[in-house]
Design a protein around this motif. Structure first.
Motif, mmCIF file in Angstrom:
data_model
loop_
_atom_site.group_PDB
_atom_site.id
_atom_site.type_symbol
_atom_site.label_atom_id
_atom_site.label_comp_id
_atom_site.label_asym_id
_atom_site.label_seq_id
_atom_site.Cartn_x
_atom_site.Cartn_y
_atom_site.Cartn_z
ATOM 1 N N UNK A 158 -14.740 -1.782 -5.618
ATOM 2 C CA UNK A 158 -13.899 -0.939 -4.768
ATOM 3 C C UNK A 158 -14.220 -1.134 -3.295
ATOM 4 N N UNK A 159 -15.490 -1.203 -2.959
ATOM 5 C CA UNK A 159 -15.891 -1.422 -1.568
ATOM 6 C C UNK A 159 -15.364 -2.771 -1.075
ATOM 7 N N UNK A 160 -15.562 -3.800 -1.874
ATOM 8 C CA UNK A 160 -15.092 -5.130 -1.476
ATOM 9 C C UNK A 160 -13.581 -5.221 -1.399
ATOM 10 N N UNK A 161 -12.913 -4.584 -2.327
ATOM 11 C CA UNK A 161 -11.448 -4.644 -2.362
ATOM 12 C C UNK A 161 -10.842 -3.924 -1.161
ATOM 13 N N UNK A 162 -11.378 -2.760 -0.822
ATOM 14 C CA UNK A 162 -10.852 -2.030 0.331
ATOM 15 C C UNK A 162 -11.190 -2.763 1.635
ATOM 16 N N UNK A 163 -12.382 -3.343 1.719
ATOM 17 C CA UNK A 163 -12.772 -4.070 2.938
ATOM 18 C C UNK A 163 -11.889 -5.297 3.166
ATOM 19 N N UNK A 164 -11.357 -5.871 2.095
ATOM 20 C CA UNK A 164 -10.534 -7.082 2.223
ATOM 21 C C UNK A 164 -9.067 -6.821 1.896
ATOM 22 N N UNK A 165 -8.649 -5.557 1.933
ATOM 23 C CA UNK A 165 -7.293 -5.194 1.521
ATOM 24 C C UNK A 165 -6.220 -5.971 2.283
ATOM 25 N N UNK A 166 -6.375 -6.116 3.587
ATOM 26 C CA UNK A 166 -5.376 -6.803 4.397
ATOM 27 C C UNK A 166 -5.204 -8.279 4.076
ATOM 28 N N UNK A 167 -6.240 -8.911 3.530
ATOM 29 C CA UNK A 167 -6.144 -10.327 3.197
ATOM 30 C C UNK A 167 -5.194 -10.585 2.029
ATOM 31 N N UNK A 208 1.020 -8.760 1.132
ATOM 32 C CA UNK A 208 2.239 -9.571 1.240
ATOM 33 C C UNK A 208 3.422 -8.634 1.443
ATOM 34 N N UNK A 209 4.435 -9.107 2.101
ATOM 35 C CA UNK A 209 5.629 -8.291 2.317
ATOM 36 C C UNK A 209 6.315 -7.974 0.991
ATOM 37 N N UNK A 210 6.223 -8.883 0.032
ATOM 38 C CA UNK A 210 6.849 -8.660 -1.273
ATOM 39 C C UNK A 210 6.177 -7.499 -2.009
ATOM 40 N N UNK A 211 4.886 -7.375 -1.867
ATOM 41 C CA UNK A 211 4.164 -6.299 -2.530
ATOM 42 C C UNK A 211 4.203 -4.991 -1.767
ATOM 43 N N UNK A 212 4.679 -5.005 -0.531
ATOM 44 C CA UNK A 212 4.668 -3.811 0.314
ATOM 45 C C UNK A 212 5.578 -2.718 -0.220
ATOM 46 N N UNK A 213 6.712 -3.081 -0.777
ATOM 47 C CA UNK A 213 7.674 -2.088 -1.233
ATOM 48 C C UNK A 213 7.117 -1.231 -2.368
ATOM 49 N N UNK A 214 6.320 -1.815 -3.252
ATOM 50 C CA UNK A 214 5.780 -1.070 -4.379
ATOM 51 C C UNK A 214 4.386 -0.527 -4.150
ATOM 52 N N UNK A 215 3.843 -0.687 -2.963
ATOM 53 C CA UNK A 215 2.472 -0.276 -2.686
ATOM 54 C C UNK A 215 2.414 1.199 -2.317
ATOM 55 N N UNK A 216 1.416 1.896 -2.819
ATOM 56 C CA UNK A 216 1.217 3.289 -2.428
ATOM 57 C C UNK A 216 0.927 3.328 -0.947
ATOM 58 N N UNK A 217 1.630 4.152 -0.222
ATOM 59 C CA UNK A 217 1.408 4.288 1.210
ATOM 60 C C UNK A 217 2.177 3.273 2.024
ATOM 61 N N UNK A 218 2.838 2.307 1.346
ATOM 62 C CA UNK A 218 3.601 1.295 2.055
ATOM 63 C C UNK A 218 4.827 1.919 2.699
ATOM 64 N N UNK A 219 5.590 1.206 3.430
ATOM 65 C CA UNK A 219 5.653 -0.244 3.550
ATOM 66 C C UNK A 219 4.735 -0.830 4.624
ATOM 67 N N UNK A 220 3.996 0.010 5.378
ATOM 68 C CA UNK A 220 3.119 -0.580 6.383
ATOM 69 C C UNK A 220 1.737 -0.871 5.791
ATOM 70 N N UNK A 221 1.068 -1.865 6.334
ATOM 71 C CA UNK A 221 -0.272 -2.212 5.900
ATOM 72 C C UNK A 221 -1.234 -1.062 6.150
ATOM 73 N N UNK A 222 -1.140 -0.415 7.293
ATOM 74 C CA UNK A 222 -2.038 0.685 7.614
ATOM 75 C C UNK A 222 -1.873 1.844 6.635
ATOM 76 N N UNK A 223 -0.646 2.206 6.342
ATOM 77 C CA UNK A 223 -0.409 3.304 5.398
ATOM 78 C C UNK A 223 -0.951 2.985 4.013
ATOM 79 N N UNK A 224 -0.713 1.764 3.547
ATOM 80 C CA UNK A 224 -1.215 1.368 2.232
ATOM 81 C C UNK A 224 -2.736 1.326 2.214
ATOM 82 N N UNK A 225 -3.342 0.845 3.290
ATOM 83 C CA UNK A 225 -4.799 0.777 3.346
ATOM 84 C C UNK A 225 -5.404 2.172 3.306
ATOM 85 N N UNK A 226 -4.830 3.101 4.057
ATOM 86 C CA UNK A 226 -5.369 4.469 4.104
ATOM 87 C C UNK A 226 -5.274 5.131 2.736
#
Length: 126
Positions: A59-68, A71-89
């Protein structure tokens, strides 16, 4: 989450290989990460603690590297998306909740592996 909890996660990852390496390795590991002597038993607790510790560090590693992995394709279905910041939080707080539960589970699992459980939770080990 204290420094003792983080030390327990490291111990949980290394305890199972240390059991396979022998009593000297177990002793060094318990003294280094928990400040205690290894107990006579505890192999079952080491087996149970390993995946819990692994999950915390995943979990620590996955959250630390979340932005890597964003993808825009995965943004629509991501919790907190469509922005990277919202999904990361959103994912950060979900992972933090899971890590707290895992660290809570590691407390008794590591206590069962050492002789002096009072040392594991002492204020001096933090």
């Amino acid at each position: 989450m204290t420094i003792s909890d983080w030390k327990r996660t490291i111990y949980a990852l290394l305890a199972l290989p240390a059991y396979l390496a022998g009593p000297k390795a177990r002793g060094r590991l318990a003294r280094r990460w928990l400040g205690a002597e290894p107990g006579l038993g505890g192999f079952g607790a080491a087996v149970a603690a390993f995946p819990v510790g692994l999950l915390v560090w995943y979990l620590v590693g996955r959250i630390a590297t979340f932005g890597f992995f964003w993808t825009e394709a995965g943004a629509a279905g991501s919790w907190g998306g469509p922005s990277l910041l919202g999904a990361w939080v959103v994912h950060f707080f979900c992972a933090q909740g899971m890590a707290v539960v895992c660290m809570w589970l590691l407390r008794p699992l590591t206590r069962w592996q050492v002789r002096t459980p009072d040392l594991v939770d002492s204020p001096h080990s933090r």
